[in-house]
Write a protein that holds these residues in place. Structure first.
Motif, mmCIF file in Angstrom:
data_model
loop_
_atom_site.group_PDB
_atom_site.id
_atom_site.type_symbol
_atom_site.label_atom_id
_atom_site.label_comp_id
_atom_site.label_asym_id
_atom_site.label_seq_id
_atom_site.Cartn_x
_atom_site.Cartn_y
_atom_site.Cartn_z
ATOM 1 N N ILE A 48 0.827 -1.216 0.000
ATOM 2 C CA ILE A 48 0.000 0.000 0.000
ATOM 3 C C ILE A 48 0.856 1.260 0.000
ATOM 4 O O ILE A 48 1.989 1.259 0.480
ATOM 5 C CB ILE A 48 -0.997 0.030 1.181
ATOM 6 C CG1 ILE A 48 -0.266 -0.078 2.531
ATOM 7 C CG2 ILE A 48 -2.034 -1.064 1.029
ATOM 8 C CD1 ILE A 48 -1.201 0.097 3.736
ATOM 9 N N ARG A 49 0.260 2.327 -0.546
ATOM 10 C CA ARG A 49 0.918 3.628 -0.666
ATOM 11 C C ARG A 49 -0.016 4.717 -0.131
ATOM 12 O O ARG A 49 -1.211 4.684 -0.359
ATOM 13 C CB ARG A 49 1.219 3.943 -2.141
ATOM 14 C CG ARG A 49 2.193 3.017 -2.792
ATOM 15 C CD ARG A 49 2.336 3.339 -4.283
ATOM 16 N NE ARG A 49 3.735 3.126 -4.662
ATOM 17 C CZ ARG A 49 4.637 4.080 -4.783
ATOM 18 N NH1 ARG A 49 4.277 5.347 -4.605
ATOM 19 N NH2 ARG A 49 5.879 3.794 -5.093
ATOM 20 N N PHE A 50 0.599 5.680 0.565
ATOM 21 C CA PHE A 50 -0.134 6.847 1.054
ATOM 22 C C PHE A 50 0.424 8.099 0.380
ATOM 23 O O PHE A 50 1.638 8.209 0.161
ATOM 24 C CB PHE A 50 0.032 6.990 2.570
ATOM 25 C CG PHE A 50 -0.633 5.914 3.377
ATOM 26 C CD1 PHE A 50 -1.923 6.084 3.871
ATOM 27 C CD2 PHE A 50 0.036 4.737 3.667
ATOM 28 C CE1 PHE A 50 -2.534 5.098 4.626
ATOM 29 C CE2 PHE A 50 -0.568 3.737 4.426
ATOM 30 C CZ PHE A 50 -1.849 3.917 4.904
ATOM 31 N N TYR A 51 -0.469 9.059 0.081
ATOM 32 C CA TYR A 51 -0.066 10.302 -0.563
ATOM 33 C C TYR A 51 -0.744 11.490 0.123
ATOM 34 O O TYR A 51 -1.897 11.381 0.567
ATOM 35 C CB TYR A 51 -0.496 10.317 -2.035
ATOM 36 C CG TYR A 51 0.055 9.198 -2.878
ATOM 37 C CD1 TYR A 51 1.413 9.088 -3.144
ATOM 38 C CD2 TYR A 51 -0.803 8.250 -3.441
ATOM 39 C CE1 TYR A 51 1.903 8.076 -3.959
ATOM 40 C CE2 TYR A 51 -0.324 7.233 -4.247
ATOM 41 C CZ TYR A 51 1.033 7.140 -4.507
ATOM 42 O OH TYR A 51 1.515 6.136 -5.306
ATOM 43 N N PRO A 52 -0.084 12.649 0.149
ATOM 44 C CA PRO A 52 -0.709 13.828 0.767
ATOM 45 C C PRO A 52 -1.959 14.301 0.022
ATOM 46 O O PRO A 52 -2.942 14.706 0.650
ATOM 47 C CB PRO A 52 0.402 14.892 0.724
ATOM 48 C CG PRO A 52 1.391 14.395 -0.284
ATOM 49 C CD PRO A 52 1.315 12.911 -0.252
ATOM 50 N N HIS A 53 -1.956 14.228 -1.306
ATOM 51 C CA HIS A 53 -3.098 14.763 -2.070
ATOM 52 C C HIS A 53 -4.280 13.804 -2.107
ATOM 53 O O HIS A 53 -5.400 14.217 -2.416
ATOM 54 C CB HIS A 53 -2.666 15.124 -3.491
ATOM 55 C CG HIS A 53 -2.327 13.962 -4.372
ATOM 56 N ND1 HIS A 53 -1.296 13.097 -4.080
ATOM 57 C CD2 HIS A 53 -2.884 13.514 -5.534
ATOM 58 C CE1 HIS A 53 -1.218 12.180 -5.028
ATOM 59 N NE2 HIS A 53 -2.168 12.408 -5.918
ATOM 60 N N LYS A 54 -4.069 12.538 -1.777
ATOM 61 C CA LYS A 54 -5.152 11.548 -1.795
ATOM 62 C C LYS A 54 -5.616 11.162 -0.397
ATOM 63 O O LYS A 54 -6.807 10.941 -0.161
ATOM 64 C CB LYS A 54 -4.688 10.289 -2.536
ATOM 65 C CG LYS A 54 -4.591 10.416 -4.045
ATOM 66 C CD LYS A 54 -4.063 9.119 -4.636
ATOM 67 C CE LYS A 54 -4.059 9.168 -6.151
ATOM 68 N NZ LYS A 54 -5.401 8.973 -6.731
ATOM 69 N N ASN A 55 -4.643 11.064 0.528
ATOM 70 C CA ASN A 55 -4.940 10.512 1.851
ATOM 71 C C ASN A 55 -4.734 11.498 2.993
ATOM 72 O O ASN A 55 -5.035 11.180 4.143
ATOM 73 C CB ASN A 55 -4.087 9.257 2.091
ATOM 74 C CG ASN A 55 -4.071 8.319 0.892
ATOM 75 O OD1 ASN A 55 -3.059 8.206 0.215
ATOM 76 N ND2 ASN A 55 -5.199 7.699 0.604
ATOM 77 N N GLY A 56 -4.186 12.682 2.680
ATOM 78 C CA GLY A 56 -3.949 13.680 3.711
ATOM 79 C C GLY A 56 -2.864 13.302 4.697
ATOM 80 O O GLY A 56 -2.823 13.790 5.831
ATOM 81 N N THR A 57 -1.963 12.417 4.269
ATOM 82 C CA THR A 57 -0.871 11.961 5.127
ATOM 83 C C THR A 57 0.467 12.239 4.445
ATOM 84 O O THR A 57 0.519 12.668 3.293
ATOM 85 C CB THR A 57 -0.957 10.439 5.377
ATOM 86 O OG1 THR A 57 -0.641 9.746 4.147
ATOM 87 C CG2 THR A 57 -2.353 10.024 5.834
ATOM 88 N N GLU A 58 1.551 11.952 5.159
ATOM 89 C CA GLU A 58 2.847 11.945 4.518
ATOM 90 C C GLU A 58 2.870 10.855 3.445
ATOM 91 O O GLU A 58 2.111 9.897 3.498
ATOM 92 C CB GLU A 58 3.961 11.711 5.561
ATOM 93 C CG GLU A 58 3.976 10.335 6.195
ATOM 94 C CD GLU A 58 3.117 10.192 7.439
ATOM 95 O OE1 GLU A 58 3.544 9.495 8.368
ATOM 96 O OE2 GLU A 58 1.997 10.750 7.476
ATOM 97 N N GLY A 59 3.742 11.011 2.446
ATOM 98 C CA GLY A 59 3.912 9.947 1.471
ATOM 99 C C GLY A 59 4.571 8.755 2.151
ATOM 100 O O GLY A 59 5.586 8.919 2.844
ATOM 101 N N PHE A 60 4.015 7.562 1.955
ATOM 102 C CA PHE A 60 4.508 6.408 2.709
ATOM 103 C C PHE A 60 4.214 5.120 1.948
ATOM 104 O O PHE A 60 3.235 5.040 1.176
ATOM 105 C CB PHE A 60 3.826 6.361 4.079
ATOM 106 C CG PHE A 60 4.714 5.864 5.186
ATOM 107 C CD1 PHE A 60 5.561 6.733 5.848
ATOM 108 C CD2 PHE A 60 4.708 4.525 5.565
ATOM 109 C CE1 PHE A 60 6.386 6.286 6.876
ATOM 110 C CE2 PHE A 60 5.520 4.065 6.579
ATOM 111 C CZ PHE A 60 6.359 4.950 7.239
ATOM 112 N N PHE A 61 5.046 4.118 2.172
ATOM 113 C CA PHE A 61 4.905 2.807 1.528
ATOM 114 C C PHE A 61 5.009 1.719 2.585
ATOM 115 O O PHE A 61 5.882 1.780 3.455
ATOM 116 C CB PHE A 61 6.021 2.620 0.493
ATOM 117 C CG PHE A 61 6.016 1.276 -0.195
ATOM 118 C CD1 PHE A 61 5.239 1.049 -1.322
ATOM 119 C CD2 PHE A 61 6.808 0.234 0.270
ATOM 120 C CE1 PHE A 61 5.242 -0.180 -1.959
ATOM 121 C CE2 PHE A 61 6.820 -1.009 -0.359
ATOM 122 C CZ PHE A 61 6.026 -1.207 -1.481
#
Length: 336
Positions: free
Chosen positions: A315-328
């Motif tokens: 899974i991947r997190f993004y600031p513009h999609k998830n409101g979090t830091e970018g993370f893997f």
């Protein structure tokens, strides 16, 4: 030539990037290196500028309630009395977003912070420990432990039982790590200042391993604007080589049937899916699908390279999609 060197040579194309006119224009507009923007055009396509724009804004502050020291309801009440408004994050058992803060005290200067009632931690950064899900009977290795957010979270999930071997090679980083372990009352941690490669010479093996790998920090741009121009493509290649070496060490130290969680605060496929693809194809590991988080799936196709389909379980997190830091985050299992 070693297996890792052969692998890097096989996928060397991934590090060959020629910025387009559009990438150059966007890099000037938002202050990024142009090779980075070209990669974002591959990653996000029409949403690339949304990502670039989102990186200009700070993230909401967030904390992890430490149940080794307090009840979360009590923490919310005590912080409210100080002028803080905490909002529970539905997909994190102990995670809270700070909706309102007083001018004083700061989040890192309250009595509650100093007493270890909470740890200031990014939302996505809390996910790896939950995915690893250690039990009170496990022997766990934290391969790159400083500054201690995930280490103390593992201790919390294990109710201070079992054993965590926390390894950190940097003399400068070991001090804040020890301070956080003490402040959070994490009592089941054995701390070692050493290069994790020294463990290969021992007969140690572990039920579960957390490898929050040293990385470019490309997911932390909303927090640290210098990362827009900090990492060259050569630097990225060096990080990838280190990560491949570390995941190879993790494989050797993990018991058969054991669990490995690999994570980075980077959105670079060169540091993420490429490393997991190595674990699958060269080490014979299997990915475990991660669910229950508002995140995107791992990337299979990138810059003319196709990875094993199993990387989509990451899974991947993004600031513009998830409101979090970018993370893997990826969950791997060592096959029997």
């Amino acid at each position: 030539m070693s297996t890792i060197e052969n692998y890097i040579k096989k996928y060397d194309k991934i590090f060959t990037i020629s910025p387009s006119v559009k990438a150059v224009e966007l890099s000037r507009k938002y202050g990024f290196l142009d090779y980075m923007v070209e990669r974002y055009l591959h990653l996000f396509e029409d949403e690339a500028e949304d990502f670039l724009y989102s990186c200009n804004f700070p993230l909401k502050k967030s904390i992890r309630c430490n149940t080794l020291k307090t009840n979360c309801g009590e923490l919310v009440s005590r912080m409210r009395d100080k002028g803080f408004e905490l909002e529970k994050v539905s997909w994190l058992k102990h995670g809270y977003v700070i909706k309102r803060m007083p001018s004083k005290p700061s989040l890192g200067a309250t009595i509650e912070y100093l007493q270890g009632y909470y740890y200031i931690q990014g939302l996505a950064s809390m996910v790896p420990a939950y995915v690893l899900n250690p039990s009170a009977s496990d022997t766990v290795l934290d391969m790159a432990a400083a500054p201690g957010g995930k280490t103390t979270q593992l201790s919390q999930l294990m109710s201070n039982k079992g054993l965590i071997l926390a390894v950190e090679k940097s003399r400068l980083r070991i001090t804040p790590l020890l301070s956080n372990i003490t402040r959070m009352s994490a009592l089941n941690i054995l701390l070692i200042r050493s290069d994790v490669r020294t463990l290969e010479k021992t007969k140690l093996n572990f039920d579960k391993i957390l490898l929050d790998a040293p990385c470019s920090g490309e997911g932390l741009i909303p927090i640290d604007q210098s990362r827009k121009t900090k990492t060259s493509i050569s630097d990225l290649k060096n990080f990838s080589a280190i990560q491949l070496q570390m995941i190879s060490i993790a494989y050797k130290l993990l018991k058969k049937g054991g669990d490995l969680v690999y994570s980075t605060c980077s959105i670079a496929p060169e540091e993420d899916e490429m490393v997991i693809n190595f674990a699958i194809e060269e080490l014979g590991m299997k990915t475990v699908k991660i669910s229950g988080y508002p995140a995107e799936s791992g990337i299979i196709d990138y810059n003319g390279i196709s990875f094993n389909e199993e990387v989509s379980n990451c899974i991947r997190f993004y600031p513009h999609k998830n409101g979090t830091e970018g993370f893997f985050v990826c969950h791997l299992k060592k096959c029997e």
